[in-house]
Design an enzyme around this catalytic site. Sequence first.
Site, PDB file in Angstrom:
ATOM      1  CD  GLU A  61      -1.874  -2.364   1.250  1.00 43.13           C
ATOM      2  OE1 GLU A  61      -0.895  -2.715   1.949  1.00 43.13           O
ATOM      3  OE2 GLU A  61      -2.610  -3.177   0.648  1.00 43.13           O
ATOM      4  CB  ALA A  83       9.747  -5.243   7.499  1.00 41.10           C
ATOM      5  CB  VAL A  84       8.988  -7.320   1.940  1.00 40.42           C
ATOM      6  CG1 VAL A  84       8.132  -8.389   1.259  1.00 40.42           C
ATOM      7  CG2 VAL A  84       8.387  -5.940   1.706  1.00 40.42           C
ATOM      8  CB  ILE A  85      10.307 -11.161   6.273  1.00 39.84           C
ATOM      9  CG1 ILE A  85      10.728  -9.874   7.000  1.00 39.84           C
ATOM     10  CG2 ILE A  85      11.184 -12.351   6.710  1.00 39.84           C
ATOM     11  CD1 ILE A  85      10.514  -9.895   8.498  1.00 39.84           C
ATOM     12  CG  HIS A  91       2.422 -12.760  -0.738  1.00 35.92           C
ATOM     13  ND1 HIS A  91       1.303 -12.625  -1.521  1.00 35.92           N
ATOM     14  CD2 HIS A  91       2.317 -11.809   0.211  1.00 35.92           C
ATOM     15  CE1 HIS A  91       0.576 -11.629  -1.059  1.00 35.92           C
ATOM     16  NE2 HIS A  91       1.165 -11.115  -0.009  1.00 35.92           N
TER      17      HIS A  91
HETATM   18  N1  INI Z   1       3.497  -6.783   3.555  1.00 38.54           N
HETATM   19  C1  INI Z   1       4.687  -6.391   4.029  1.00 38.54           C
HETATM   20  O1  INI Z   1       4.902  -5.191   4.269  1.00 38.54           O
HETATM   21  N2  INI Z   1       5.665  -7.312   4.263  1.00 38.54           N
HETATM   22  C2  INI Z   1       5.478  -8.638   3.994  1.00 38.54           C
HETATM   23  O2  INI Z   1       6.422  -9.443   4.244  1.00 38.54           O
HETATM   24  C3  INI Z   1       4.232  -9.069   3.486  1.00 38.54           C
HETATM   25  N3  INI Z   1       4.005 -10.467   3.201  1.00 38.54           N
HETATM   26  O3  INI Z   1       4.939 -11.262   3.273  1.00 38.54           O
HETATM   27  O4  INI Z   1       2.907 -10.866   2.877  1.00 38.54           O
HETATM   28  C4  INI Z   1       3.221  -8.082   3.264  1.00 38.54           C
HETATM   29  N4  INI Z   1       2.026  -8.444   2.800  1.00 38.54           N
HETATM   30  C5  INI Z   1       0.878  -7.584   2.892  1.00 38.54           C
HETATM   31  C6  INI Z   1       0.766  -6.617   1.727  1.00 38.54           C
HETATM   32  O5  INI Z   1       1.697  -5.563   1.874  1.00 38.54           O
HETATM   33  C7  INI Z   1      -0.641  -6.001   1.657  1.00 38.54           C
HETATM   34  O6  INI Z   1      -0.892  -5.257   2.811  1.00 38.54           O
HETATM   35  C8  INI Z   1      -1.734  -7.064   1.489  1.00 38.54           C
HETATM   36  O7  INI Z   1      -1.445  -7.900   0.389  1.00 38.54           O
HETATM   37  C9  INI Z   1      -3.108  -6.387   1.252  1.00 38.54           C
HETATM   38  O8  INI Z   1      -3.109  -5.578   0.095  1.00 38.54           O
END
Ligand code: INI
Length: 160
Positions: A61, A83-85, A91
């Site tokens: 977002e 933080a994307v892990i 995904h």
């Molecule tokens: N969002 C993150 O910021 N980090 C993540 O690691 C992550 N994973 O792994 O799923 C993540 N997913 C949520 C994504 O950003 C959205 O909020 C969601 O898909 C709704 O639109």
Amino acid sequence: MTQHKVTEGNLDANGLKFAVLVGRFNSLITERLLDGALDGLRRHGCKEIDIEIVRVPGSWELPVVAAELARQKKHDALICLGAVIRGDTPHFDYVAGAAAKGIGQVSLHTGIPIAFGVLTTNTLEQAIDRAGAKSGNKGFDAAMTAIEMANLMRQIRSRA
Ligand code: INI
């Protein structure tokens, strides 16, 4: 020897306005990044009233909210934190890729500097290391970039 004209931004945040966009996903990490970014802004002279914190669900977002804020032109720079892990599914790649590409596009298309403080790590431990442990705090680093870029863009615009 030729004396070149050198243009670069300084780290004085006094009088500059920032929005810090922070994803709630993996908030254990992102709240530490936020602490680091706020610490960096304050310690370089930014006033509390000139800092707006905007929370979003996750890194996915960040671009759309950054786009709206950038269009409004109320801030000198934006700081995006997330933080994307990596997990067991693809995904990670979609979220990390979209956040990076989207934030880059918003910055280019609006001319508002946006610091990319989104961690993309293989493990939670690597994220912890970059959110105030062994490898510093990438939120603080993003704040430094935002201050420098805000000052640099101001300088370049003022002579246009
Ligand atoms: N969002 C993150 O910021 N980090 C993540 O690691 C992550 N994973 O792994 O799923 C993540 N997913 C949520 C994504 O950003 C959205 O909020 C969601 O898909 C709704 O639109």
